[in-house]
Design an enzyme around this catalytic site. Structure first.
Site, PDB file in Angstrom:
ATOM      1  N   ASP A  99      39.488  47.357  31.689  1.00  0.00           N
ATOM      2  CA  ASP A  99      38.653  46.018  31.497  1.00  0.00           C
ATOM      3  C   ASP A  99      37.114  46.054  31.441  1.00  0.00           C
ATOM      4  O   ASP A  99      36.511  47.191  31.925  1.00  0.00           O
ATOM      5  CB  ASP A  99      38.607  45.564  33.024  1.00  0.00           C
ATOM      6  CG  ASP A  99      40.158  44.996  33.416  1.00  0.00           C
ATOM      7  OD1 ASP A  99      40.742  45.514  31.739  1.00  0.00           O
ATOM      8  OD2 ASP A  99      40.066  44.841  34.161  1.00  0.00           O
ATOM      9  N   ASP A 151      34.426  45.650  32.102  1.00  0.00           N
ATOM     10  CA  ASP A 151      33.350  44.785  32.748  1.00  0.00           C
ATOM     11  C   ASP A 151      33.400  46.356  34.131  1.00  0.00           C
ATOM     12  O   ASP A 151      33.297  45.329  35.695  1.00  0.00           O
ATOM     13  CB  ASP A 151      33.530  43.628  33.796  1.00  0.00           C
ATOM     14  CG  ASP A 151      34.809  43.226  34.067  1.00  0.00           C
ATOM     15  OD1 ASP A 151      35.865  44.319  33.970  1.00  0.00           O
ATOM     16  OD2 ASP A 151      35.419  42.366  34.914  1.00  0.00           O
ATOM     17  N   TRP A 157      45.264  34.874  33.237  1.00  0.00           N
ATOM     18  CA  TRP A 157      45.224  35.558  33.931  1.00  0.00           C
ATOM     19  C   TRP A 157      46.814  35.865  34.776  1.00  0.00           C
ATOM     20  O   TRP A 157      47.298  34.563  35.442  1.00  0.00           O
ATOM     21  CB  TRP A 157      43.895  35.220  35.111  1.00  0.00           C
ATOM     22  CG  TRP A 157      43.335  35.624  36.408  1.00  0.00           C
ATOM     23  CD1 TRP A 157      42.714  37.187  36.570  1.00  0.00           C
ATOM     24  CD2 TRP A 157      43.948  35.883  37.695  1.00  0.00           C
ATOM     25  NE1 TRP A 157      42.706  38.370  37.156  1.00  0.00           N
ATOM     26  CE2 TRP A 157      43.379  37.358  38.329  1.00  0.00           C
ATOM     27  CE3 TRP A 157      44.947  35.715  37.811  1.00  0.00           C
ATOM     28  CZ2 TRP A 157      44.437  37.320  39.142  1.00  0.00           C
ATOM     29  CZ3 TRP A 157      45.722  35.650  39.656  1.00  0.00           C
ATOM     30  CH2 TRP A 157      44.763  37.286  39.813  1.00  0.00           C
ATOM     31  N   GLU A 174      50.163  40.672  34.507  1.00  0.00           N
ATOM     32  CA  GLU A 174      50.483  42.000  32.920  1.00  0.00           C
ATOM     33  C   GLU A 174      50.746  43.165  33.270  1.00  0.00           C
ATOM     34  O   GLU A 174      51.206  44.230  33.463  1.00  0.00           O
ATOM     35  CB  GLU A 174      49.239  41.768  31.845  1.00  0.00           C
ATOM     36  CG  GLU A 174      48.266  42.634  32.156  1.00  0.00           C
ATOM     37  CD  GLU A 174      47.113  41.221  33.017  1.00  0.00           C
ATOM     38  OE1 GLU A 174      46.553  41.418  32.784  1.00  0.00           O
ATOM     39  OE2 GLU A 174      47.852  40.065  33.279  1.00  0.00           O
ATOM     40  N   ASP A 175      49.640  43.253  34.730  1.00  0.00           N
ATOM     41  CA  ASP A 175      49.833  44.326  35.779  1.00  0.00           C
ATOM     42  C   ASP A 175      51.125  45.028  35.714  1.00  0.00           C
ATOM     43  O   ASP A 175      51.577  46.406  36.247  1.00  0.00           O
ATOM     44  CB  ASP A 175      48.399  44.660  36.376  1.00  0.00           C
ATOM     45  CG  ASP A 175      47.031  44.834  35.709  1.00  0.00           C
ATOM     46  OD1 ASP A 175      47.075  45.357  35.103  1.00  0.00           O
ATOM     47  OD2 ASP A 175      46.201  44.362  36.457  1.00  0.00           O
ATOM     48  N   MET A 184      32.360  46.350  39.859  1.00  0.00           N
ATOM     49  CA  MET A 184      32.213  44.820  38.887  1.00  0.00           C
ATOM     50  C   MET A 184      31.222  44.605  38.507  1.00  0.00           C
ATOM     51  O   MET A 184      30.369  43.612  39.582  1.00  0.00           O
ATOM     52  CB  MET A 184      33.609  44.355  39.674  1.00  0.00           C
ATOM     53  CG  MET A 184      34.364  43.197  38.595  1.00  0.00           C
ATOM     54  SD  MET A 184      34.793  42.078  38.871  1.00  0.00           S
ATOM     55  CE  MET A 184      36.817  43.206  38.605  1.00  0.00           C
ATOM     56  N   HIS A 224      30.497  38.630  37.583  1.00  0.00           N
ATOM     57  CA  HIS A 224      30.543  37.243  36.216  1.00  0.00           C
ATOM     58  C   HIS A 224      31.756  35.974  36.624  1.00  0.00           C
ATOM     59  O   HIS A 224      32.440  36.293  37.574  1.00  0.00           O
ATOM     60  CB  HIS A 224      31.046  38.161  34.959  1.00  0.00           C
ATOM     61  CG  HIS A 224      32.166  38.334  34.530  1.00  0.00           C
ATOM     62  ND1 HIS A 224      33.641  37.687  34.837  1.00  0.00           N
ATOM     63  CD2 HIS A 224      32.654  39.920  35.071  1.00  0.00           C
ATOM     64  CE1 HIS A 224      34.350  38.559  34.634  1.00  0.00           C
ATOM     65  NE2 HIS A 224      34.007  39.852  34.692  1.00  0.00           N
ATOM     66  N   ARG A 275      34.480  33.703  35.616  1.00  0.00           N
ATOM     67  CA  ARG A 275      35.851  33.871  35.657  1.00  0.00           C
ATOM     68  C   ARG A 275      35.945  33.025  33.575  1.00  0.00           C
ATOM     69  O   ARG A 275      35.136  32.024  33.578  1.00  0.00           O
ATOM     70  CB  ARG A 275      37.156  33.433  35.602  1.00  0.00           C
ATOM     71  CG  ARG A 275      38.230  33.397  35.186  1.00  0.00           C
ATOM     72  CD  ARG A 275      39.494  33.071  35.902  1.00  0.00           C
ATOM     73  NE  ARG A 275      39.512  34.284  36.483  1.00  0.00           N
ATOM     74  CZ  ARG A 275      39.962  34.046  38.012  1.00  0.00           C
ATOM     75  NH1 ARG A 275      40.761  33.141  38.055  1.00  0.00           N
ATOM     76  NH2 ARG A 275      41.047  34.984  39.235  1.00  0.00           N
TER      77      ARG A 275
END
Length: 344
Positions: A188, A190, A250, A253-254, A280, A283, A285
């Site tokens: 990712d 971030d 969101w 998937e993981d 991280m 930020h 979403r």
């Protein structure tokens, strides 16, 4: 009688002293030759190392290399008519495999977001990275060919976000650059690693690097978590048919990827919790990345869907490829989620 005994005693003492002196001499000679041999070995290795350093590299192997020099400063280059000495031959020492653990690692890194980091500064501090974010070690042979290039996969348009599908795109687009890539790190954008001993390479089992994120209190949130940063070899990736394409929005998937790994007889490996730490970038979403209400149902059906949903069924349209000094930006159109059935 007393004098006789005294003489015998003195004789024995003298013999013992002579024997000790002889023994001392032998030990000194052994130590001397051992030290001498070590010095010879050191200087031979030192000379060999210096000799290997002066072997010339072609300009094409180092983009920032200068023109070749011709002896002392101010000396004239050889004339075109001068005949080369054909009796001389230059043989470069073959490169050795890179170390398993690179030298110069510092361990825990201080990661702060208080001061901005410009791309110009990143470029100055990484002069060996070539266009597109590519790097090859100059002094050793890499044990793996990690897909490094750095590829940033950007979803075109404003439709619902699909992280896993974009990771599949990254896999294929990287192979277009170099079909010999055999290791892929998915991260990712971030997340920043906090320890340089967390080596980005592939292992015998699929690797989960982001063990402890600051947003989770630097702890693994649950045993089946596979989010943030992960690494799979090319064979491991193809064995699980890549990542799912049908997780829009969101979450989920993981866990699907973790299930694919387990169902294919593999186990997730992780670094030590003290090494696998990440910070991280704060930020909000992104829009069009709301929680996927279907994720829990899909996770339960991984076994049935993974053979038909994955890298083998991936469809997308390449919009743009932009080579930047430190990365390659790839923009793709990946479609939109299927319409949800109305509840009757």
């Amino acid at each position: 009688m007393t004098r006789l005994l005294l003489g015998v005693t003195l004789e024995r003492i003298c013999k013992a002293v002579l024997l000790l002196c002889l023994l001392h001499f032998v030990i000194i000679m052994i130590l001397y030759f051992d030290v001498y041999a070590q010095h010879l070995d050191f200087f031979s290795r030192f000379n060999a190392r210096n000799t290997s350093r002066v072997h010339p590299f072609s300009n094409s192997s180092r983009p920032n290399s200068t023109a070749p020099s011709y002896g002392p400063a101010g000396a004239e280059p050889p004339s075109p008519s001068a005949k080369p000495n054909t009796n001389r031959s230059v043989t470069e020492k073959p490169l050795q495999p890179c170390q398993e653990m690179p030298s110069g690692l510092v361990g825990r890194l201080l990661i702060e977001f208080s001061s901005p980091m410009s791309m110009e500064r990143v470029q100055r501090e990484n002069p060996d990275v070539s266009l597109g974010g590519k790097y090859t070690p100059p002094d050793c042979l890499p044990r793996q060919k990690v897909a490094y290039g750095i590829y940033i996969i950007n979803q075109y348009g404003e439709d619902t976000f699909n992280r896993a599908k974009l990771l599949n795109v990254g896999f294929l687009e990287a192979l277009k650059d170099d079909e010999e890539y055999d290791c892929f790190i998915f991260s990712d954008v971030d997340l920043i690693p906090m320890d340089d001993r967390n080596l980005y390479r592939c292992y015998e089992q699929p690797r989960h690097f982001a063990v402890g994120m600051d947003k989770f209190g630097f702890r693994l949130p649950y045993a089946g978590y596979f989010g943030g940063v992960s690494g799979l070899s090319k064979s491991q990736f193809l064995k699980i048919n890549g990542f799912p394409n049908e997780y829009w929005g969101w979450g989920g998937e993981d866990d699907d990827i973790f299930n694919r790994i387990s169902l294919n007889g593999m186990k997730v490996s992780r670094p030590d919790i003290r090494i696998g730490r990440y910070r991280m970038i704060k930020h909000e979403r992104d829009k069009h990345n709301e929680p996927n209400p279907q994720r829990f149902t899909k996770i339960q059906n991984t076994k049935m869907t993974m053979k038909r949903d994955g890298i083998s069924s991936l469809q997308y349209r390449l919009v743009e490829v932009s080579r930047q000094p430190m990365y390659t930006n790839i923009t793709v159109e990946i479609g939109r989620p299927p319409p949800r059935l109305a509840r009757g």
